[in-house]
Design a protein around this motif. Structure first.
Motif, PDB file in Angstrom:
ATOM      1  N   ALA A  18       1.104  -1.185   0.386  1.00 54.91           N
ATOM      2  CA  ALA A  18       0.399  -0.376  -0.034  1.00 54.91           C
ATOM      3  C   ALA A  18       0.758   0.876  -0.127  1.00 54.91           C
ATOM      4  CB  ALA A  18      -0.944   0.102   0.983  1.00 54.91           C
ATOM      5  N   ALA A  19       1.910   2.030  -0.097  1.00 50.56           N
ATOM      6  CA  ALA A  19       3.076   2.746  -0.238  1.00 50.56           C
ATOM      7  C   ALA A  19       2.634   3.128  -1.618  1.00 50.56           C
ATOM      8  CB  ALA A  19       4.382   1.580  -0.067  1.00 50.56           C
ATOM      9  N   PRO A  20       3.014   4.080  -0.672  1.00 49.23           N
ATOM     10  CA  PRO A  20       2.732   5.509  -2.018  1.00 49.23           C
ATOM     11  C   PRO A  20       3.404   5.063  -3.408  1.00 49.23           C
ATOM     12  CG  PRO A  20       3.399   6.678  -0.196  1.00 49.23           C
ATOM     13  CD  PRO A  20       3.307   5.487   0.208  1.00 49.23           C
ATOM     14  N   GLY A  21       4.721   4.752  -2.955  1.00 50.51           N
ATOM     15  CA  GLY A  21       6.116   4.965  -3.209  1.00 50.51           C
ATOM     16  C   GLY A  21       5.814   3.966  -4.510  1.00 50.51           C
ATOM     17  N   LEU A  22       5.456   2.443  -3.855  1.00 42.46           N
ATOM     18  CA  LEU A  22       4.939   1.797  -5.035  1.00 42.46           C
ATOM     19  C   LEU A  22       3.781   2.427  -5.547  1.00 42.46           C
ATOM     20  CD1 LEU A  22       5.299  -0.972  -5.588  1.00 42.46           C
ATOM     21  CD2 LEU A  22       3.932  -2.090  -4.058  1.00 42.46           C
ATOM     22  N   VAL A  94      13.670  -5.624 -13.278  1.00 48.83           N
ATOM     23  CA  VAL A  94      12.621  -6.166 -12.178  1.00 48.83           C
ATOM     24  C   VAL A  94      13.367  -4.053 -11.638  1.00 48.83           C
ATOM     25  CG1 VAL A  94      13.221  -6.449  -9.994  1.00 48.83           C
ATOM     26  CG2 VAL A  94      13.285  -7.964 -11.894  1.00 48.83           C
ATOM     27  N   LEU A  95      12.063  -4.107 -11.376  1.00 45.63           N
ATOM     28  CA  LEU A  95      12.516  -2.012 -10.404  1.00 45.63           C
ATOM     29  C   LEU A  95      11.747  -2.570  -8.472  1.00 45.63           C
ATOM     30  CD1 LEU A  95      10.646   0.450 -13.021  1.00 45.63           C
ATOM     31  CD2 LEU A  95      13.416  -0.474 -12.500  1.00 45.63           C
ATOM     32  N   SER A  96      12.477  -1.990  -8.265  1.00 42.85           N
ATOM     33  CA  SER A  96      12.340  -2.173  -6.704  1.00 42.85           C
ATOM     34  C   SER A  96      11.977  -0.892  -6.468  1.00 42.85           C
ATOM     35  CB  SER A  96      13.662  -2.826  -5.337  1.00 42.85           C
ATOM     36  OG  SER A  96      12.950  -3.384  -4.764  1.00 42.85           O
ATOM     37  N   GLY A  97      11.294  -0.124  -5.613  1.00 47.28           N
ATOM     38  CA  GLY A  97      11.021   1.006  -4.679  1.00 47.28           C
ATOM     39  C   GLY A  97       9.599   1.414  -4.915  1.00 47.28           C
ATOM     40  N   ILE A  98       8.962   2.839  -5.495  1.00 51.06           N
ATOM     41  CA  ILE A  98      10.518   3.904  -4.769  1.00 51.06           C
ATOM     42  C   ILE A  98      10.153   4.155  -3.383  1.00 51.06           C
ATOM     43  CG2 ILE A  98      10.807   6.459  -5.448  1.00 51.06           C
ATOM     44  CD1 ILE A  98       9.385   5.739  -7.614  1.00 51.06           C
ATOM     45  N   ASN A  99      11.197   3.364  -2.787  1.00 54.80           N
ATOM     46  CA  ASN A  99      11.598   4.130  -1.529  1.00 54.80           C
ATOM     47  C   ASN A  99      11.202   4.940  -0.651  1.00 54.80           C
ATOM     48  OD1 ASN A  99      12.115   1.890   0.923  1.00 54.80           O
ATOM     49  ND2 ASN A  99      14.155   3.857   0.999  1.00 54.80           N
ATOM     50  N   SER A 100      10.499   5.500  -0.098  1.00 55.03           N
ATOM     51  CA  SER A 100      10.431   6.239   0.875  1.00 55.03           C
ATOM     52  C   SER A 100      11.594   7.120   1.824  1.00 55.03           C
ATOM     53  CB  SER A 100       9.416   6.533   1.603  1.00 55.03           C
ATOM     54  OG  SER A 100       8.017   6.126   1.514  1.00 55.03           O
ATOM     55  N   ALA A 133      14.997  10.560  -0.941  1.00 53.57           N
ATOM     56  CA  ALA A 133      15.662  11.305   0.098  1.00 53.57           C
ATOM     57  C   ALA A 133      13.908  12.379   0.532  1.00 53.57           C
ATOM     58  CB  ALA A 133      16.585  11.936   0.094  1.00 53.57           C
ATOM     59  N   PHE A 134      13.796  12.347   1.241  1.00 47.57           N
ATOM     60  CA  PHE A 134      13.817  13.495   2.711  1.00 47.57           C
ATOM     61  C   PHE A 134      13.981  13.864   3.667  1.00 47.57           C
ATOM     62  CE2 PHE A 134      11.988   9.890   4.176  1.00 47.57           C
ATOM     63  CZ  PHE A 134      11.625   9.622   5.618  1.00 47.57           C
ATOM     64  N   ILE A 135      13.916  15.070   3.267  1.00 46.47           N
ATOM     65  CA  ILE A 135      13.311  15.796   5.156  1.00 46.47           C
ATOM     66  C   ILE A 135      12.108  15.606   6.612  1.00 46.47           C
ATOM     67  CG2 ILE A 135      13.447  18.159   6.126  1.00 46.47           C
ATOM     68  CD1 ILE A 135      14.949  18.986   3.198  1.00 46.47           C
ATOM     69  N   ASP A 136      11.258  15.601   5.397  1.00 43.77           N
ATOM     70  CA  ASP A 136       9.934  15.601   6.430  1.00 43.77           C
ATOM     71  C   ASP A 136       9.010  13.967   5.465  1.00 43.77           C
ATOM     72  OD1 ASP A 136       7.746  15.546   7.741  1.00 43.77           O
ATOM     73  OD2 ASP A 136       7.133  17.553   6.954  1.00 43.77           O
ATOM     74  N   ARG A 137       9.009  12.799   6.925  1.00 40.99           N
ATOM     75  CA  ARG A 137       8.269  11.970   5.815  1.00 40.99           C
ATOM     76  C   ARG A 137       7.137  12.126   5.607  1.00 40.99           C
ATOM     77  NH1 ARG A 137       9.059   6.512   5.709  1.00 40.99           N
ATOM     78  NH2 ARG A 137      10.732   6.725   7.207  1.00 40.99           N
ATOM     79  N   ALA A 138       6.043  13.139   6.470  1.00 39.84           N
ATOM     80  CA  ALA A 138       4.725  13.526   5.998  1.00 39.84           C
ATOM     81  C   ALA A 138       4.963  14.502   4.726  1.00 39.84           C
ATOM     82  CB  ALA A 138       4.692  14.279   7.615  1.00 39.84           C
ATOM     83  N   ALA A 139       6.130  15.116   4.621  1.00 39.15           N
ATOM     84  CA  ALA A 139       5.780  15.596   3.273  1.00 39.15           C
ATOM     85  C   ALA A 139       6.313  15.569   2.039  1.00 39.15           C
ATOM     86  CB  ALA A 139       5.348  16.873   3.135  1.00 39.15           C
ATOM     87  N   ILE A 140       7.246  14.514   1.692  1.00 41.68           N
ATOM     88  CA  ILE A 140       7.869  13.647   0.455  1.00 41.68           C
ATOM     89  C   ILE A 140       7.105  14.343  -0.583  1.00 41.68           C
ATOM     90  CG2 ILE A 140       8.950  12.187  -0.194  1.00 41.68           C
ATOM     91  CD1 ILE A 140       8.442   9.900   2.251  1.00 41.68           C
TER      92      ILE A 140
END
Length: 264
Positions: A18-22, A94-100, A133-140
């Motif tokens: 359910a990840a947004p990056g996926l 194969v593509l893996s991610g997109i990691n938060s 990469a992110f600075i704020d996990r709540a606002a990637i």
């Protein structure tokens, strides 16, 4: 002009089905391939590295056409997909991610995102891991990977004959408009100095421990390090196995040139 690059692509991640990056990776893959398969962990599997499940059975849950969740690690997902769904029709890529969050320096060996890439490589499958990469996990801010990932995948795929395709891509924590270059980077050693434990007791009074790390405050400044590339607001591209002949191509390449190259 964009066109389908691949016949079939397999997607996974370590943040869960359910990840947004996926979801973002699925949209990206739909522009790259005629057929997209998703086989991802049922729940967050961050930190599992290249681990596989040897002490528990795997369970699989359908989430739509060619879309499945597995009760295991990202590497389990790759192995299950290749044993069950794609044994006779392997994916081109194969593509893996997109990691938060970035997968750089000392996070690489523990990353489930990268573990899936390495497991695919063991099976002879071209594979690329992608992390934002992110600075704020709540606002990637996903704009860097949204704008540049497709062209980078095309460029890496076009050069796979000579050097294979087993890569770790990290996109910096800034708007896409502030990025002008990609940089071939080596994996930095990182900042872990020692493990540490945070002790507690559960509702029955039994002890437990949270694992963490003591980190060095020394800043990584090596110009060719993946950490430095992200700090300089470059897309960091790191080979996950020996690849000769790439350094010159990827050293400070302008992304505008890459966009022109892959649109031909």
């Amino acid at each position: 002009m964009s066109y389908p690059l691949l016949r079939r692509v397999l997607l996974t991640n370590d943040d869960g089905i359910a990840a947004p990056g996926l979801a973002l990776l699925e949209r990206l893959a739909a522009e790259l391939a005629e057929e997209v398969w998703v086989v991802a962990p049922e729940h967050d599997q961050s930190g599992t590295g290249q681990g596989i499940s040897l002490h528990a059975p795997l369970r699989v849950f359908a989430h739509g056409e060619r879309r499945y969740a597995v009760s295991g690690t990202p590497s389990d997902c790759i192995m299950f997909a290749m044993a069950e769904f794609l044994r006779d029709t392997p994916p081109d890529l194969v593509l893996s991610g997109i990691n938060s969050g970035a997968n750089i320096a000392d996070s690489v060996p523990y990353s489930g995102t990268i573990g899936a890439v390495l497991s695919a490589d063991l099976l002879g499958l071209p594979a690329i891991g992608l992390s934002q990469a992110f600075i704020d996990r709540a606002a990637i801010d996903w704009s860097p990977v949204q704008r540049y990932a497709g062209n980078l995948i095309r460029a890496l795929w076009a050069r796979r004959e000579a050097d294979g395709c087993c890569w770790n891509l990290n996109f910096p924590a800034c708007p896409a408009t502030e990025i002008s270059q990609l940089r071939m980077a080596r994996q930095a050693r990182g900042s872990i100095r020692a493990p540490r434990l945070l002790a507690g007791r559960d509702a029955r009074g039994l002890p437990y421990w949270w694992l963490g790390f003591e980190r060095s405050s020394t800043q990584i400044v090596a110009p060719d390090a993946d950490v430095t590339a992200l700090r300089d607001r470059c897309v960091a591209i790191t080979p996950l196995r020996d690849t000769r002949g790439w350094l010159e191509w990827g050293q400070e390449q302008r992304l505008a040139d890459l966009e022109r190259e892959t649109s031909r």
